[in-house]
Design a protein around this motif. Structure first.
Motif, PDB file in Angstrom:
ATOM      1  N   ASP A  28     -30.873  49.150  40.246  1.00 50.55           N
ATOM      2  CA  ASP A  28     -29.535  49.257  39.679  1.00 50.55           C
ATOM      3  C   ASP A  28     -29.508  50.369  38.644  1.00 50.55           C
ATOM      4  O   ASP A  28     -30.485  50.587  37.915  1.00 50.55           O
ATOM      5  CB  ASP A  28     -29.130  47.947  39.001  1.00 50.55           C
TER       6      ASP A  28
ATOM      7  N   THR B 236     -27.475  51.095  35.396  1.00 50.79           N
ATOM      8  CA  THR B 236     -26.610  50.357  34.480  1.00 50.79           C
ATOM      9  C   THR B 236     -26.174  51.228  33.315  1.00 50.79           C
ATOM     10  O   THR B 236     -27.001  51.882  32.672  1.00 50.79           O
ATOM     11  CB  THR B 236     -27.348  49.115  33.938  1.00 50.79           C
TER      12      THR B 236
ATOM     13  N   ASP C  33     -34.748  48.752  36.411  1.00 52.34           N
ATOM     14  CA  ASP C  33     -33.418  49.356  36.342  1.00 52.34           C
ATOM     15  C   ASP C  33     -33.432  50.687  35.600  1.00 52.34           C
ATOM     16  O   ASP C  33     -34.237  50.905  34.691  1.00 52.34           O
ATOM     17  CB  ASP C  33     -32.440  48.425  35.616  1.00 52.34           C
TER      18      ASP C  33
ATOM     19  N   LYS D 169     -23.764  57.947  39.281  1.00 52.91           N
ATOM     20  CA  LYS D 169     -23.559  56.898  40.302  1.00 52.91           C
ATOM     21  C   LYS D 169     -23.914  55.518  39.733  1.00 52.91           C
ATOM     22  O   LYS D 169     -24.708  54.770  40.297  1.00 52.91           O
ATOM     23  CB  LYS D 169     -24.351  57.195  41.572  1.00 52.91           C
TER      24      LYS D 169
ATOM     25  N   LYS E  97     -23.912  51.780  38.860  1.00 47.98           N
ATOM     26  CA  LYS E  97     -23.574  50.596  39.654  1.00 47.98           C
ATOM     27  C   LYS E  97     -23.060  49.450  38.790  1.00 47.98           C
ATOM     28  O   LYS E  97     -22.172  48.702  39.203  1.00 47.98           O
ATOM     29  CB  LYS E  97     -24.794  50.131  40.448  1.00 47.98           C
ATOM     30  N   ARG E  98     -23.638  49.298  37.587  1.00 44.43           N
ATOM     31  CA  ARG E  98     -23.262  48.188  36.717  1.00 44.43           C
ATOM     32  C   ARG E  98     -22.909  48.719  35.328  1.00 44.43           C
ATOM     33  O   ARG E  98     -23.463  49.712  34.873  1.00 44.43           O
ATOM     34  CB  ARG E  98     -24.403  47.167  36.607  1.00 44.43           C
TER      35      ARG E  98
ATOM     36  N   SER F  74     -19.233  54.089  43.114  1.00 42.90           N
ATOM     37  CA  SER F  74     -20.576  53.512  42.945  1.00 42.90           C
ATOM     38  C   SER F  74     -20.551  52.252  42.101  1.00 42.90           C
ATOM     39  O   SER F  74     -21.445  51.408  42.197  1.00 42.90           O
ATOM     40  CB  SER F  74     -21.511  54.539  42.290  1.00 42.90           C
ATOM     41  N   LEU F  75     -19.529  52.095  41.255  1.00 40.13           N
ATOM     42  CA  LEU F  75     -19.459  50.971  40.318  1.00 40.13           C
ATOM     43  C   LEU F  75     -19.131  49.679  41.070  1.00 40.13           C
ATOM     44  O   LEU F  75     -18.068  49.550  41.677  1.00 40.13           O
ATOM     45  CB  LEU F  75     -18.404  51.253  39.251  1.00 40.13           C
ATOM     46  N   LYS F  76     -20.065  48.733  41.037  1.00 39.27           N
ATOM     47  CA  LYS F  76     -19.909  47.477  41.779  1.00 39.27           C
ATOM     48  C   LYS F  76     -19.712  46.261  40.880  1.00 39.27           C
ATOM     49  O   LYS F  76     -19.203  45.248  41.334  1.00 39.27           O
ATOM     50  CB  LYS F  76     -21.145  47.236  42.658  1.00 39.27           C
ATOM     51  N   SER F  77     -20.140  46.350  39.631  1.00 46.33           N
ATOM     52  CA  SER F  77     -20.101  45.168  38.775  1.00 46.33           C
ATOM     53  C   SER F  77     -19.831  45.560  37.332  1.00 46.33           C
ATOM     54  O   SER F  77     -20.387  46.546  36.839  1.00 46.33           O
ATOM     55  CB  SER F  77     -21.432  44.403  38.866  1.00 46.33           C
TER      56      SER F  77
ATOM     57  N   SER G 117     -13.775  49.029  44.126  1.00 49.99           N
ATOM     58  CA  SER G 117     -15.175  48.847  44.533  1.00 49.99           C
ATOM     59  C   SER G 117     -15.887  47.795  43.698  1.00 49.99           C
ATOM     60  O   SER G 117     -16.982  47.345  44.043  1.00 49.99           O
ATOM     61  CB  SER G 117     -15.936  50.172  44.421  1.00 49.99           C
TER      62      SER G 117
END
Length: 527
Positions: A221, A223, A246, A268, A270-271, A295-298, A320
């Motif tokens: 990940d 972050t 991470d 990119k 993700k979190r 790219s951001l998922k959470s 996303s």
């Protein structure tokens, strides 16, 4: 046994520590510095990114060992306290791990402190050395001993950096000293043991299925960290990242939504760990629709209530992102986290703080004059005490008295209903501001809200609400929507509606204390 070689189990048993029964993992790591051994698992993978700077896990281990040796050469010994005073940076991370490897206790000073506050912190903790970055060094008194902030990666590294530490290394020893926010009174120095820090880490890895033997090494990940590392949440993020591999992306300076948008796109990400105000201001920025944020998922949101409109805006503007945003409850004295809500719970029980973590016990202390009981916590994550103070909010049975009011629902979720010290007493009725704020945030068009008491000649206090709205709303409309949701005597009688965002403190949270003080001063000048 090292943390990397130690079995990290799920089985929990009761252990007696200082006469107090705690729920503990049977198989667990015992020392925080042992986590650094996981760096070898990730090698050349990027660990810290800030702008154009990249620090790999391999360089993290090499640099921390080199700096630990340098500290030893400067006379630092096991148990010595070292002030770390600086903003988020690769050097901050390296200095933190180096202190632990050298057997010292890192004291995480607040980089927002004034010169007076820095002096007060040094006077109370009496550290053997201060490590300060260029921006903060000028605030360190001349008489305080300062060590080098930078790291010489060529420093000799033969042997174990903590080899000079003698005797058995106990998990009950102090690992870290960190300060409360000090929003009411002087900041207090919270002493956290190795046990406390590692217990919280193991619980979060357990519930997220990220224990060392469960990790897929092919995945990682990225972050984004927009909060300070010198807070307990930043500390846990740092420790977790070393274990799971991470990459942490650090911003530079004060929170800037434009920089955050560019950083997410470039790296990119993700979190993202954030407080609600940060997310709202990012969504308000004109560049949010022009940046590639796929790219951001959470987004992990904490520190304040998450209102329904914000959740809907995230779904709409950041499609996303998984809208199942985890939330939780905790405080520095408890190691930072006691409950968590994730997955469907975060949607179905919006506003709750979730369920207790595996080793956390919760009970409530009734108060005859308050609507709900005070939340008491007991867990192995809690502090050893306040440095230099005999007073403690932890009683002889190990229960931490939080000062927060709450209750559990029939599903076991914790709801924070107020703070005993924040209660508004209107004509003899006790009113919890948190309940009113939560009700306001569920009204369409309301994006931010704070509620507090202001003086009233007959009632003692009346309820004041400062509300940020992006719609054409009037106080009467808000009052009408609140009736039936909260008690009639709790409906605010004084209002301030505005379009401008509420001011925030250095953690990014709405500065309720400053807003209340300003409004009270204005009302007094008008009378």
């Amino acid at each position: 046994m090292s943390s990397a070689a130690t079995p990290w189990g799920k089985d929990i048993a009761t252990e007696i520590i200082g006469g107090v029964p705690f729920r503990m993992y049977k198989d667990r790591p015992r020392r925080v510095e042992g986590l650094l051994e996981f760096a070898g698992r990730w090698g050349a993978r990027p660990h810290i990114i800030q702008g154009e700077r990249v620090l790999t896990f391999e360089e993290l281990h090499q640099g921390a060992v080199a700096k630990a040796r340098r500290l030893a050469d400067l006379g630092i010994r096991r148990g010595d306290r070292i002030f770390i005073l600086g903003w988020n940076s690769p050097e901050w991370v390296l200095n933190f791990w180096a202190c632990l490897l050298a057997g010292a206790v890192p004291v995480l000073a607040n980089a927002w402190w004034s010169e007076v506050e820095v002096g007060n912190g040094l006077a109370s903790l009496q550290p053997a050395m201060t490590l300060a970055d260029e921006r903060c060094a000028a605030r360190v008194p001349a008489h305080a001993r300062q060590g080098p902030w930078g790291i010489d990666m060529t420093q000799r590294q033969a042997g174990d950096a903590a080899a000079d530490a003698q005797g058995e290394l106990s998990e009950e020893e102090t690992a870290l000293i960190i300060f409360t926010s000090g929003t009411s009174g002087q900041p207090k120095a919270v002493v956290l043991s190795h046990r406390a820090l590692l217990a919280r880490l193991q619980m979060t890895l357990h519930i997220t299925r990220k224990l060392p033997h469960q990790i897929d090494e092919t995945l990682r990940d990225v972050t984004l960290i927009t909060g300070p590392l010198f807070h307990v949440g930043g500390m846990q993020t740092l420790m977790r990242a070393v274990v799971v591999g991470d990459t942490l992306v650090l911003t530079q300076g004060r929170y800037d939504p434009a920089e955050v948008l560019a950083t997410i796109e470039r790296n990119k990400v993700k979190r993202w760990n954030a407080v609600p105000t940060m997310v709202t201001r990012l969504l308000d920025h004109p560049d949010v629709s022009r940046r590639d944020l796929s790219s951001l998922k959470s987004i992990s949101i904490g520190g304040a209530p998450v209102h329904a409109e914000l959740m809907q805006r995230i779904r709409t503007q950041l499609p996303s992102v998984n809208p199942r945003i985890p939330t939780g409850y905790g405080l520095t004295e408890n190691g930072g986290q006691a409950t968590a809500a994730a997955g469907s719970e975060a949607i179905e029980e919006l506003g709750s703080a979730g369920k207790p973590l595996p080793c956390v016990e919760i009970r409530f202390l009734p108060h005859p004059d308050l609507p709900d009981g005070e939340i008491l916590l007991r867990s192995p994550t809690q502090m050893s005490g306040f440095f230099g103070l005999e007073e403690s909010p932890i009683d002889e049975d190990g229960w931490l008295h939080t000062g927060d009011l709450g209750k559990l629902d029939d599903k076991g979720n914790l709801w924070i209903t107020g703070r005993s010290k924040d209660m508004i007493i209107r004509g003899g009725e006790n009113i919890a501001p948190a309940a009113i704020e939560r009700a306001l945030l569920n009204i369409p068009g309301v994006t931010e809200a704070v509620v507090f008491g202001v003086p009233h000649r007959d009632l003692g206090e009346e309820v004041m609400a400062v509300v940020v709205t992006d719609a054409e709303l009037a106080p009467q409309q808000l009052q009408d929507q609140l009736r039936g949701q909260i008690a009639s005597f709790a409906v605010p009688s004084r209002w301030r509606l505005q379009r401008e965002p509420l001011p925030t403190n250095h953690t990014g949270k709405v500065d309720k204390a400053a807003i209340s003080a300003q409004v009270r001063a204005e009302l007094q000048s008008e009378s």
